[in-house]
Design a protein around this motif. Structure first.
Motif, PDB file in Angstrom:
ATOM      1  N   UNK A  22      48.289  51.004  66.916  1.00  0.00           N
ATOM      2  CA  UNK A  22      48.584  52.003  67.942  1.00  0.00           C
ATOM      3  C   UNK A  22      48.343  51.390  69.326  1.00  0.00           C
ATOM      4  N   UNK A  23      49.405  51.193  70.074  1.00  0.00           N
ATOM      5  CA  UNK A  23      49.294  50.542  71.384  1.00  0.00           C
ATOM      6  C   UNK A  23      48.720  51.472  72.439  1.00  0.00           C
ATOM      7  N   UNK A  24      48.583  52.730  72.129  1.00  0.00           N
ATOM      8  CA  UNK A  24      47.953  53.664  73.064  1.00  0.00           C
ATOM      9  C   UNK A  24      46.426  53.568  72.994  1.00  0.00           C
ATOM     10  N   UNK A  25      45.914  52.953  71.951  1.00  0.00           N
ATOM     11  CA  UNK A  25      44.481  52.752  71.808  1.00  0.00           C
ATOM     12  C   UNK A  25      44.025  51.758  72.875  1.00  0.00           C
ATOM     13  N   UNK A  26      42.909  52.051  73.535  1.00  0.00           N
ATOM     14  CA  UNK A  26      42.426  51.204  74.630  1.00  0.00           C
ATOM     15  C   UNK A  26      42.077  49.796  74.148  1.00  0.00           C
ATOM     16  N   UNK A  27      41.443  49.691  72.992  1.00  0.00           N
ATOM     17  CA  UNK A  27      41.047  48.388  72.477  1.00  0.00           C
ATOM     18  C   UNK A  27      42.265  47.547  72.106  1.00  0.00           C
ATOM     19  N   UNK A  28      43.244  48.167  71.454  1.00  0.00           N
ATOM     20  CA  UNK A  28      44.457  47.444  71.057  1.00  0.00           C
ATOM     21  C   UNK A  28      45.220  46.981  72.293  1.00  0.00           C
ATOM     22  N   UNK A  29      45.346  47.862  73.281  1.00  0.00           N
ATOM     23  CA  UNK A  29      46.072  47.456  74.496  1.00  0.00           C
ATOM     24  C   UNK A  29      45.318  46.358  75.247  1.00  0.00           C
ATOM     25  N   UNK A  30      43.971  46.398  75.242  1.00  0.00           N
ATOM     26  CA  UNK A  30      43.174  45.344  75.875  1.00  0.00           C
ATOM     27  C   UNK A  30      43.418  44.002  75.180  1.00  0.00           C
ATOM     28  N   UNK A  89      47.046  42.777  75.938  1.00  0.00           N
ATOM     29  CA  UNK A  89      47.161  42.274  77.304  1.00  0.00           C
ATOM     30  C   UNK A  89      46.447  40.929  77.441  1.00  0.00           C
ATOM     31  N   UNK A  90      45.274  40.815  76.830  1.00  0.00           N
ATOM     32  CA  UNK A  90      44.549  39.542  76.865  1.00  0.00           C
ATOM     33  C   UNK A  90      45.327  38.444  76.161  1.00  0.00           C
ATOM     34  N   UNK A  91      45.950  38.773  75.035  1.00  0.00           N
ATOM     35  CA  UNK A  91      46.743  37.776  74.303  1.00  0.00           C
ATOM     36  C   UNK A  91      47.937  37.328  75.129  1.00  0.00           C
ATOM     37  N   UNK A  92      48.592  38.254  75.795  1.00  0.00           N
ATOM     38  CA  UNK A  92      49.747  37.896  76.616  1.00  0.00           C
ATOM     39  C   UNK A  92      49.304  37.044  77.816  1.00  0.00           C
ATOM     40  N   UNK A 105      41.005  33.526  69.731  1.00  0.00           N
ATOM     41  CA  UNK A 105      40.710  34.808  69.081  1.00  0.00           C
ATOM     42  C   UNK A 105      41.605  35.911  69.637  1.00  0.00           C
ATOM     43  N   UNK A 106      41.791  35.937  70.953  1.00  0.00           N
ATOM     44  CA  UNK A 106      42.686  36.937  71.545  1.00  0.00           C
ATOM     45  C   UNK A 106      44.082  36.810  70.950  1.00  0.00           C
ATOM     46  N   UNK A 107      44.576  35.563  70.840  1.00  0.00           N
ATOM     47  CA  UNK A 107      45.917  35.368  70.303  1.00  0.00           C
ATOM     48  C   UNK A 107      45.996  35.773  68.829  1.00  0.00           C
ATOM     49  N   UNK A 140      55.602  36.619  73.259  1.00  0.00           N
ATOM     50  CA  UNK A 140      56.356  37.268  72.175  1.00  0.00           C
ATOM     51  C   UNK A 140      57.522  38.075  72.730  1.00  0.00           C
ATOM     52  N   UNK A 141      57.728  38.006  74.003  1.00  0.00           N
ATOM     53  CA  UNK A 141      58.765  38.826  74.623  1.00  0.00           C
ATOM     54  C   UNK A 141      60.117  38.137  74.693  1.00  0.00           C
ATOM     55  N   UNK A 142      60.322  37.099  73.932  1.00  0.00           N
ATOM     56  CA  UNK A 142      61.634  36.465  73.898  1.00  0.00           C
ATOM     57  C   UNK A 142      61.704  35.148  74.629  1.00  0.00           C
ATOM     58  N   UNK A 143      60.675  34.800  75.384  1.00  0.00           N
ATOM     59  CA  UNK A 143      60.720  33.526  76.095  1.00  0.00           C
ATOM     60  C   UNK A 143      59.606  32.582  75.625  1.00  0.00           C
ATOM     61  N   UNK A 144      59.200  32.719  74.392  1.00  0.00           N
ATOM     62  CA  UNK A 144      58.162  31.861  73.825  1.00  0.00           C
ATOM     63  C   UNK A 144      58.750  30.586  73.258  1.00  0.00           C
ATOM     64  N   UNK A 145      57.940  29.845  72.555  1.00  0.00           N
ATOM     65  CA  UNK A 145      58.371  28.601  71.945  1.00  0.00           C
ATOM     66  C   UNK A 145      59.456  28.883  70.916  1.00  0.00           C
ATOM     67  N   UNK A 146      59.224  29.868  70.065  1.00  0.00           N
ATOM     68  CA  UNK A 146      60.213  30.285  69.070  1.00  0.00           C
ATOM     69  C   UNK A 146      60.668  31.689  69.408  1.00  0.00           C
ATOM     70  N   UNK A 147      61.954  31.960  69.178  1.00  0.00           N
ATOM     71  CA  UNK A 147      62.492  33.290  69.446  1.00  0.00           C
ATOM     72  C   UNK A 147      63.322  33.701  68.235  1.00  0.00           C
TER      73      UNK A 147
END
Length: 192
Positions: free
Chosen positions: A127-135, A138-141, A113-115, A150-157
């Motif tokens: 909006x990444x400044x929103x507390x819920x969105x950032x939570x 961060x949980x997904x990462x 679900x996080x992912x 998703x930062x360039x070192x995943x399975x697909x880039x």
């Protein structure tokens, strides 16, 4: 003066319709009696079956009582390696395995679900400044374990236009799917 007994009946006059009506009435009465007798037999059978069932329950209960009474010291029997504790322990282990399997499945669903929600937030440019969105992000990462990042070192880039959205949808989507599949397999293995 004539009475009703003096009147000729259709049957006595030889009316064929009257005979047919009388026969129909007699057959109906006969069928009605058959149904009533069948119901009575069925009720008797049910009553007999219920009595037998009650008798079997009483015998079973008395057998349990006699087994408890003849056991003597229950503590001595379990110390001596008796089998009375075996089913209880097995039942406890089975319920523990079921509980652990359920916990593993719930954890896998929460990670997936996080992912999935993280991919949705990136795709919708939340909006990444929103507390819920950032939570959520961060949980997904965190649950991506760096493999589905998703930062360039995943399975697909992906590179080019909308690469960040493509990376999030594909990598986080694969991660969510993997969590669900592995979680279900582990849950099935753990469950008795």
């Amino acid at each position: 003066m004539s009475t009703e007994t003096d009147k000729p009946t259709p049957e006595s006059t030889g009316d064929p319709k009257a005979r047919t009506r009388a026969e129909v009435k007699a057959k109906r009465a006969e069928r009605r009696e058959e149904r009533q007798s069948a119901r009575a037999e069925k009720a008797a059978t049910k009553a007999t079956a219920a009595e037998e069932k009650q008798k079997a329950k009483a015998e079973k209960a008395s057998a349990k009582e006699s087994a408890k009474g003849s056991g003597g010291g229950g503590k001595e029997k379990s110390k001596g390696g008796g089998t009375s504790a075996g089913p209880a322990i097995k039942g406890g282990i089975d319920s523990l395995r079921t509980l652990v399997g359920q916990v593993v499945w719930i954890a896998a669903v929460v990670c997936a679900l996080f992912l999935a929600v993280g991919a949705l937030c990136i795709a919708l440019d939340a909006n990444r400044d929103n507390a819920l969105v950032s939570f959520v992000l961060e949980g997904a990462e965190t649950v991506s374990l760096g493999v589905f990042s998703v930062r360039g070192d995943g399975v697909f880039d992906f590179v080019g236009a909308n690469s960040q959205i493509k990376n999030a949808l594909v990598n986080y989507g694969l991660g969510a799917l993997l969590y669900l599949v592995v979680g279900r397999i582990v849950e099935r293995v753990l469950r008795p």
